[in-house]
Design an enzyme around this catalytic site. Structure first.
Site, short mmCIF file in Angstrom:
data_model
loop_
_atom_site.label_atom_id
_atom_site.label_comp_id
_atom_site.label_asym_id
_atom_site.label_seq_id
_atom_site.Cartn_x
_atom_site.Cartn_y
_atom_site.Cartn_z
N CYS A 32 0.78 -1.28 -0.08
CA CYS A 32 -0.01 -0.17 0.00
C CYS A 32 0.89 1.23 0.19
O CYS A 32 1.43 1.58 0.98
CB CYS A 32 -0.92 -0.19 1.26
SG CYS A 32 -1.82 1.41 1.61
N CYS A 35 -0.03 4.02 2.73
CA CYS A 35 0.45 3.54 3.75
C CYS A 35 1.79 3.88 4.32
O CYS A 35 1.98 4.44 5.24
CB CYS A 35 0.48 2.05 4.04
SG CYS A 35 -1.43 1.33 3.76
#
Length: 107
Positions: A32, A35
């Site tokens: 991600c 993230c």
């Protein structure tokens, strides 16, 4: 606690739900991109708000039970727990100022 802690399905109840201080849980994954963008912001908040809030990180892929229990679908998802209850949900990477605006009323 000056750095985010790592929690798992096994340690979630002890570290998050039983905490005396509010806990911001970062549901994240290696793949991600957003993230990775938000990680340094969370480290800053953990250092600056030491004693007022705990920052916890849980790997979405390695710990499927907890994200499923709380309906986490998109990453990153940040859930703020206070007294064992979710009081805020933030989905997606946000700048530090925006995160603090959401968190401050709970500190």
């Amino acid at each position: 606690m000056t750095a985010p802690i790592t929690v798992t399905d096994a340690t979630f109840a002890d570290e998050v739900l039983s905490s005396d201080t509010p806990v911001l849980v970062d549901f994240w994954a290696d793949w991600c991109g957003p993230c990775r963008m938000i990680a340094p912001v969370l480290e800053q908040i953990a250092a600056e708000q030491d004693g007022k809030i705990k920052i916890a990180k849980i790997d979405y892929d390695a710990n499927p039970v907890t994200p499923n229990k709380y309906g986490v679908m998109g990453l990153p998802t940040l859930l703020l727990y206070k007294n064992g209850e979710v009081v805020e949900q933030i989905v997606g990477a946000k700048p530090k100022r925006a995160l603090m605006k959401i968190l401050e009323p709970h500190l």
